[in-house]
Design a protein around this motif. Structure first.
Motif, PDB file in Angstrom:
ATOM      1  N   VAL A   1       0.753  -1.216  -0.067  1.00 12.26           N
ATOM      2  CA  VAL A   1       0.009  -0.105   0.125  1.00 12.26           C
ATOM      3  C   VAL A   1       0.909   1.333   0.139  1.00 12.26           C
ATOM      4  O   VAL A   1       0.378   2.189  -0.763  1.00 12.26           O
ATOM      5  CB  VAL A   1      -0.940   0.062   1.385  1.00 12.26           C
ATOM      6  CG1 VAL A   1      -1.540   1.336   1.215  1.00 12.26           C
ATOM      7  CG2 VAL A   1      -1.911  -0.854   1.064  1.00 12.26           C
ATOM      8  N   VAL A  54      -2.777  -2.283  -3.633  1.00 12.66           N
ATOM      9  CA  VAL A  54      -3.680  -2.966  -2.554  1.00 12.66           C
ATOM     10  C   VAL A  54      -2.946  -4.227  -1.948  1.00 12.66           C
ATOM     11  O   VAL A  54      -2.573  -5.080  -2.654  1.00 12.66           O
ATOM     12  CB  VAL A  54      -5.043  -3.272  -3.390  1.00 12.66           C
ATOM     13  CG1 VAL A  54      -5.879  -3.785  -2.423  1.00 12.66           C
ATOM     14  CG2 VAL A  54      -5.545  -2.129  -3.877  1.00 12.66           C
ATOM     15  N   LEU A  58      -5.771  -5.546   4.090  1.00 12.77           N
ATOM     16  CA  LEU A  58      -6.553  -4.429   4.351  1.00 12.77           C
ATOM     17  C   LEU A  58      -7.933  -4.688   4.902  1.00 12.77           C
ATOM     18  O   LEU A  58      -8.531  -5.874   4.709  1.00 12.77           O
ATOM     19  CB  LEU A  58      -6.531  -3.405   2.982  1.00 12.77           C
ATOM     20  CG  LEU A  58      -5.171  -2.630   2.397  1.00 12.77           C
ATOM     21  CD1 LEU A  58      -5.867  -1.875   1.223  1.00 12.77           C
ATOM     22  CD2 LEU A  58      -4.761  -1.768   3.729  1.00 12.77           C
ATOM     23  N   LYS A  76     -10.863   0.041  -3.743  1.00 11.46           N
ATOM     24  CA  LYS A  76     -10.135   0.494  -2.655  1.00 11.46           C
ATOM     25  C   LYS A  76     -10.415   1.955  -2.421  1.00 11.46           C
ATOM     26  O   LYS A  76     -10.602   2.719  -3.190  1.00 11.46           O
ATOM     27  CB  LYS A  76      -8.641   0.409  -3.027  1.00 11.46           C
ATOM     28  CG  LYS A  76      -7.587   0.923  -1.982  1.00 11.46           C
ATOM     29  CD  LYS A  76      -6.390   1.159  -2.476  1.00 11.46           C
ATOM     30  CE  LYS A  76      -5.442   1.763  -1.606  1.00 11.46           C
ATOM     31  NZ  LYS A  76      -4.011   2.058  -2.237  1.00 11.46           N
ATOM     32  N   SER A 119      -9.874   5.118   0.088  1.00  7.91           N
ATOM     33  CA  SER A 119      -8.807   5.610   1.255  1.00  7.91           C
ATOM     34  C   SER A 119      -9.346   6.936   1.846  1.00  7.91           C
ATOM     35  O   SER A 119     -10.054   7.781   1.038  1.00  7.91           O
ATOM     36  CB  SER A 119      -7.481   6.027   0.267  1.00  7.91           C
ATOM     37  OG  SER A 119      -7.099   4.952  -0.517  1.00  7.91           O
ATOM     38  N   HIS A 121      -6.890   3.075   4.568  1.00  8.09           N
ATOM     39  CA  HIS A 121      -7.425   2.345   3.414  1.00  8.09           C
ATOM     40  C   HIS A 121      -8.351   1.047   3.910  1.00  8.09           C
ATOM     41  O   HIS A 121      -7.993   0.601   4.862  1.00  8.09           O
ATOM     42  CB  HIS A 121      -6.357   1.871   2.615  1.00  8.09           C
ATOM     43  CG  HIS A 121      -5.077   2.744   2.255  1.00  8.09           C
ATOM     44  ND1 HIS A 121      -5.262   3.730   1.184  1.00  8.09           N
ATOM     45  CD2 HIS A 121      -3.918   2.965   2.853  1.00  8.09           C
ATOM     46  CE1 HIS A 121      -4.066   4.688   1.381  1.00  8.09           C
ATOM     47  NE2 HIS A 121      -3.382   4.054   2.300  1.00  8.09           N
TER      48      HIS A 121
END
Length: 416
Positions: free
Chosen positions: A327, A333, A337, A402, A404, A410
Motif C-alpha cells: 500500500v 492494494v 487491508l 479500494k 482511502s 485504506h
RNA sequence: GGGGAGUUGGCAGAGCGGUCAAAUGCGGCGGACUGUAAAUCCGUUGGGGCAACCCACCUAGGUUCGAAUCCUAGACUCCCCA
C-alpha cells in the motif's frame, strides 16, 4: 534507586524500564529468588476488549511467567457489578452478569496469547473477584475489614483529596472502592498465597492498602510493584490513534491496523517501546532506537512485527507488513487491508459513496465522510473522489474497490 | 426534610428572546512539509439523507411573528443547612 537485583524478574524489570516503584525491593527480590511466587494484576471487566493501555502490564506478567513465576489475572467481575464510579461523567449503565462474563471471556482470549494458563506451578490462573465479593456479608465485612481502615488516612489519599478539594462529590460507593481493592489482595493472598500485586503507578495507593490490610489481618508480609504510567514522548496518553482505541481483540481492530499503530510510533519512543513491548535483547533495542533519520523506520517495522507477532502470530505480522509495503511503497492494494464485504441485498439499487466510506470504517458519520470528500481526502482506487453524490452499484463493484481516507487509512470493498 | 445552583456539540466552556448550528480552547479529521515520525503552518469539525430538505442546546408541554434563551411540569447532577 541503585538496587542490584538478584532475581531474574527484577533484573528484567529494571533493565527494560518497567519499574516505577516497589514497596520493598529487598524483600521482594529475596522472595523471588527463593521459589515460585504468585503475583496478580487486576483488570476491570467493563469493556469487551483489552486495549493497548493494558499491554504494558500484560508484558510484565509475561516476563513474570518467563522468569519462572505464577501470574494471576484478576478480573473485577464483582466490582464491575457495582460499577466503577471514578468516571462518573456519563453514568454508564451497570452491566449485568452475562455482559460481564462475556467481557471476561473476550479478555481471556487475549491473555492466552501472552500467558500459558493451566494447573502447573508457574501456569497462569484467571480469577474473578466475584468469587469472594458476591457473598460478602456487610456486617461481618465491616467488623473484620472495615475496622482496619482509618477514614482520616483515606481522606489523605490523593484520589480522594483532589476530589474534595475541588468540591466534587465523592460517593460513599466510590469511597469504598479502595477498601474492596485492598480486600482483593487479602483474599488472593489467603486463597492462593499470592505475594505480590502489580499495577500502574496510579494503583500505588490501592496496592499499599492491600498490603497493610493483609499484614493486619493475616500478619503476612507481601509486596507491591508498579509500572510507570506511559505517555508518548510528546506527553499524550498512550494508545490513541486516528480517533479509535487500539484494541487487542482482532475482531475489534484488525492485525493490519494494529501493526500500523506500532509502525507509526514516534522516533523518540521507538527504543523505549522496543524494550517494553518486545522481547528483543536490550542491547538490540537500544541500537535500533538510536538509529537516526529515516533509518529508524526499519526499527519501527521490527517493533510492529514483534508486537504483532506476540498478539496475533507471526503470519498475521508478516501479512500486515506485506500489505503495508504494497500500500505505501507501491500504492497498490494489499489483501490484509480491512475489508468490507457487501451482499447484493446490502447494496440494493446502489449505495452512496458517503455511506460506503462510513461502512468501511473510514469515517464516523456520513457528514464526516462528506467532509473528507470536500477536503479532497477521500480516494476511490487512488483517484480523488470529487462527487459526494456518487452512487455505487453492483456493476461498480464487479472488481473490489479500494477506498482511502487520507494517505494512511485504506479499506477494500467487495461484493460477496 | 429544607434552601440554593445547574443540565449547551467528543470534552471544557460562552451565549440568556431574533443577526445561533451556537464564541473560544482542547481533542478529532484533511492538506502542505517529511521518513507512513515529531515539530510547524493551513483548512475543517453536531446528526440523518444521493438530494431537496429534515432533526438538533436534558425531557414534555406552553407563551411569542420568533426560544438554547421566557413560563409550567418532570428527570438527573451538584452545593449548603438539618
Amino acid at each position: 534507586m541503585t538496587y542490584h537485583p538478584k532475581s531474574e524478574f527484577m533484573s528484567v524489570m529494571m533493565k527494560r524500564g518497567f519499574l516505577a516503584d516497589c514497596t520493598d525491593y529487598q524483600g521482594l527480590d529475596d522472595a523471588l529468588s527463593n521459589g515460585v511466587v504468585p503475583a496478580y494484576i487486576g483488570y476491570d471487566a467493563t469493556a469487551k476488549s483489552l486495549h493497548i493501555g493494558h499491554l504494558l502490564n500484560i508484558m510484565v506478567l509475561r516476563w513474570f511467567q518467563k522468569t519462572g513465576h505464577k501470574p494471576i489475572t484478576l478480573m473485577g467481575g464483582g466490582t464491575t457489578k457495582v460499577g466503577d464510579p471514578s468516571f462518573r461523567a456519563d453514568e454508564r449503565p451497570l452491566l449485568d452478569e452475562a455482559a460481564i462474563n462475556a467481557n471476561i471471556d473476550g479478555m481471556q482470549k487475549v491473555f492466552a496469547n501472552y500467558l500459558s494458563y493451566g494447573d502447573g506451578a508457574s501456569d497462569a490462573i484467571m480469577l474473578n473477584n466475584a468469587e469472594w465479593l458476591d457473598d460478602l456479608n456487610y456486617l461481618s465485612f465491616l467488623r473484620d475489614i472495615g475496622r482496619h481502615f482509618s477514614v482520616n488516612r483515606m481522606l489523605s489519599f490523593e484520589s480522594v483529596k483532589s476530589r474534595l478539594d475541588r468540591e466534587q462529590s465523592l460517593s460513599f460507593l466510590e469511597f469504598n472502592y479502595m477498601i474492596l481493592q485492598a480486600y482483593d489482595f487479602l483474599e488472593i493472598n489467603r486463597r492462593y498465597n499470592c505475594l505480590l500485586q502489580m499495577g500502574g503507578s496510579d494503583q500505588w495507593g490501592n496496592i499499599v492498602n492491600g498490603i497493610d490490610l493483609t499484614r493486619r489481618v493475616l500478619d503476612h508480609e507481601i509486596y507491591g510493584l508498579t509500572t510507570p504510567l506511559l505517555t508518548t514522548s510528546d506527553g499524550k496518553k498512550m494508545g490513541k490513534s486516528q480517533g479509535g482505541a487500539i484494541w487487542l481483540n482482532g475482531d475489534m481492530l484488525s492485525p493490519y491496523e494494529f501493526w500500523q499503530f506500532w509502525r507509526n510510533t514516534t522516533d523518540a519512543d521507538t527504543g523505549r517501546f522496543l524494550k517494553l513491548y518486545t522481547e528483543l535483547p536490550v542491547e538490540e533495542c537500544n541500537r535500533l532506537g538510536a538509529l537516526e533519520g529515516s533509518e529508524i523506520n526499519a526499527a519501527k517495522i521490527i517493533l510492529a512485527n514483534e508486537v504483532t507477532t506476540l498478539l496475533h502470530g507471526a503470519d498475521a505480522a508478516k501479512a500486515a507488513e506485506a500489505t503495508a509495503r504494497e500500500v505505501f511503497e507501491k500504492g497498490g492494494v494489499g489483501d490484509d487491508l480491512p475489508t468490507l464485504t457487501l451482499s447484493t441485498d446490502d447494496l440494493g439499487d446502489g449505495i452512496s459513496i458517503g455511506q460506503l466510506i462510513v461502512r468501511a470504517g473510514l469515517a464516523g458519520s456520513g457528514k464526516e465522510a462528506k467532509r473528507l470528500i470536500a477536503e479532497n481526502g477521500a480516494k476511490l482506487n487512488d483517484e480523488p473522489l470529487t462527487n459526494p453524490g456518487l452512487m455505487i452499484d453492483a456493476a461498480a463493484l464487479a472488481q473490489p474497490i479500494k477506498l482511502s481516507a487520507g494517505k494512511k487509512r485504506h479499506a477494500l470493498v467487495q461484493l460477496g
